[in-house]
Design an enzyme around this catalytic site. Structure first.
Site, short mmCIF file in Angstrom:
data_model
loop_
_atom_site.label_atom_id
_atom_site.label_comp_id
_atom_site.label_asym_id
_atom_site.label_seq_id
_atom_site.Cartn_x
_atom_site.Cartn_y
_atom_site.Cartn_z
N SER A 262 -5.58 7.05 7.47
CA SER A 262 -4.37 6.32 7.79
C SER A 262 -4.06 5.18 6.82
O SER A 262 -2.95 4.67 6.77
CB SER A 262 -4.50 5.72 9.19
N SER B 100 -10.58 6.95 7.45
CA SER B 100 -9.32 6.39 6.95
C SER B 100 -9.45 5.42 5.80
O SER B 100 -8.44 4.94 5.28
CB SER B 100 -8.55 5.73 8.10
N LYS C 67 -4.47 -4.21 5.10
CA LYS C 67 -3.85 -3.14 5.91
C LYS C 67 -3.14 -3.76 7.11
O LYS C 67 -3.64 -4.70 7.73
CB LYS C 67 -4.93 -2.16 6.37
#
Length: 517
Positions: free
Chosen positions: A170, A194, A95
């Site tokens: 997210s 998330s 990420k």
């Protein structure tokens, strides 16, 4: 033509297609017995990214050269007879909120566009030490603020099950990369759900370890008392294997737990729930869930009972205030953490228009206005207000009291249950743009995941089946702090039971993505 099309005229293409659909554990086994090389495996995933990511947009940056170089070194070391980590040679995606030396790290924001960190996060250091090729950086909501990955400054990610729907947030990029077979493993971060919420809507497995179980050093902070990195995978065992690589004490992180990684791999391999007590949370088992979501949850609970578990109902009254408390605690920490993006030291710098000799304050204001998106600005403003003189005790102080009550409710519930369970999300994936203009509706997607972050407890989401709309449903498992192995044991048992019903992994039922031949 892409390397992983099944067209018979593409030599070896069917083999490549089969390779990327293996579990990470299966990939590791084939690497170990010499039937597959890391270069072949890494190239297969890079080919898949080239073929489908134009539509999915899971990646912000692909680092093919470094990934292949790492793979080649692993193959050479294996050929030389060196002792390697079990996951050596298995690719991973990271990420874009996790710093990577020599690779861009933007946190999905224009504020950090083009920034190349001079250091690695501890997580990345451990991935490199294990010999895992890093495929690239995945898309995310800006500074991890959002539930749909629509708040990325670089455009939304699309759900591989339906490209018109959100992949969660997210960390929608990490979940989508795994669901689209662009990466067998990915790293996510979970501040209010998330990792787990994207896993729920993409039919993947996502785990938030106990707070402090995986180092936060090198994570671009959103809310420091809530943020936690964890694995995004396609199976419970794969999640345990990646958790084991990333976990452990880190002296660079003052919140890191000084204890060994829990025996998560052994628990995932065992998968035995005989005699375990499964607690259904009363406050997360009522109205508000899509009918198909509730039906799959009830079926999953029944599967655990058939596997030998006992079901009990527990009450956690303070959970009803969890969402409100979270959206005071989190923005308050956001306001503090993002203050450093001031255009003075690094990041975007914009000069205000029409000002010949702007002051530092004017440059700062212009840069933050241009660099931050609407959701980030909303949360900074809310957090600044909650921390302001005269309102601190009324808002932030009260929210922290609720946080204490939530921890007490968890402690009491775990006196009668080994793990707690609930649906991960109230609904399946909604359409892109559907909730962008209604922040409150967006925030409600995290109603079941937020309590674990406020209390620092571990949580997992794994597939429970398909809802009436043909989209994945997530099943959430919560365990006591530092008892992460419990959720892996329960998750593995449930996964085994449900896959017997489905005839294999749920992702095998996902619609095929069109490849850019």
């Amino acid at each position: 033509m892409s390397a992983d099309t099944t067209d018979e005229t593409s030599k070896g293409s069917t083999v490549t297609d089969d390779i990327i659909r293996l579990s990470a554990a299966e990939m590791a086994s084939k690497l170990g017995d010499g039937s597959l090389t890391s270069v072949e495996l890494t190239q297969a995933h890079l080919d898949r990214i080239a073929a489908v990511d134009g539509d999915v947009h899971a990646f912000l940056h692909v680092n093919a050269e470094e990934a292949l170089a790492t793979a080649a070194q692993v193959d050479a070391d294996r050929a030389a007879g060196k002792t390697l980590h079990p996951l050596a040679g298995v690719p991973v995606a990271v990420k874009d909120v996790v710093t990577t030396k020599g690779q861009p790290t933007t946190a999905g924001s224009k504020m950090l566009e083009g920034w190349i960190p001079p250091y690695d996060a501890t997580i990345v250091t451990k991935l490199r030490a294990a010999g895992m090729p890093i495929l690239g950086k995945t898309n995310m909501d800006e500074f991890a603020m959002g539930s749909s990955t629509e708040h990325s400054a670089y455009g939304p990610t699309h759900n591989p099950w339906d490209l018109e729907r959100i992949p969660g947030g997210s960390g929608g990029g990490s979940a989508a990369a795994v669901a689209a077979f662009e990466a067998p493993l990915a790293v996510g971060t979970d501040t209010g759900g998330s990792i787990r919420q994207p896993a729920s809507v993409t039919g993947t497995v996502g785990t938030k370890p106990t707070y402090g179980g995986i180092s936060r050093y090198g994570l671009i902070a959103m809310a420091s008392s809530l943020d936690q990195a964890g694995p995004c995978t396609r199976s419970v065992l794969d999640a345990a294997l990646l958790h084991d690589v990333m976990g452990g004490h880190d002296g660079m992180d003052s919140t890191s737990i000084d204890a060994p990684v829990p025996p998560v791999v052994e628990a995932a391999k065992r998968g035995d729930v005989s005699g375990m007590k499964i607690g259904i949370i009363e406050q997360l088992d009522g109205e508000g869930y899509q009918s198909g979501v509730k039906a799959r949850f009830d079926e999953a609970v029944a599967a655990l009972v058939d596997a030998g578990a006992e079901v009990v109902t527990v009450s956690c009254p303070s959970f009803e205030q969890a969402l409100a408390a979270y959206y005071l605690v989190m923005p308050s920490e956001v306001s503090s953490n993002l203050a450093k993006f001031d255009a003075m030291r690094y990041g975007l710098r914009v000069s205000p228009e029409g000002v010949e000799a702007p002051s530092a304050e004017q440059v700062m204001a212009a840069s933050r206005d241009a660099g931050f998106g609407s959701e980030v600005k909303r949360r900074i403003i809310l957090g600044t207000y909650a921390l302001s003189s005269g309102y601190y005790d009324a808002y932030y102080g009260q929210a922290q009291k609720v946080r204490t009550l939530i921890a007490r409710d968890f402690a009491k519930a775990f006196e009668t249950a080994d793990v707690l369970v609930s649906p991960t999300c109230p609904t399946t994936a909604f359409k892109l743009g559907e909730k962008l203009e209604d922040p409150m509706a967006m925030y409600l997607n995290d109603v079941a995941t937020i309590p674990a972050n406020l209390a620092g407890l571990p949580g997992m989401s794994l597939p429970a089946g398909l809802s009436d709309d043909g989209l994945p449903v997530g099943f959430q498992i919560l365990a006591p702090a530092t008892k992460d192995e419990r959720m892996y044991e329960v998750g593995a048992a449930l996964e085994k039971a449900l896959e017997k019903t489905w005839g294999g992994p749920l992702l095998a039922k996902a619609p095929a993505l069109k490849e850019n031949n």
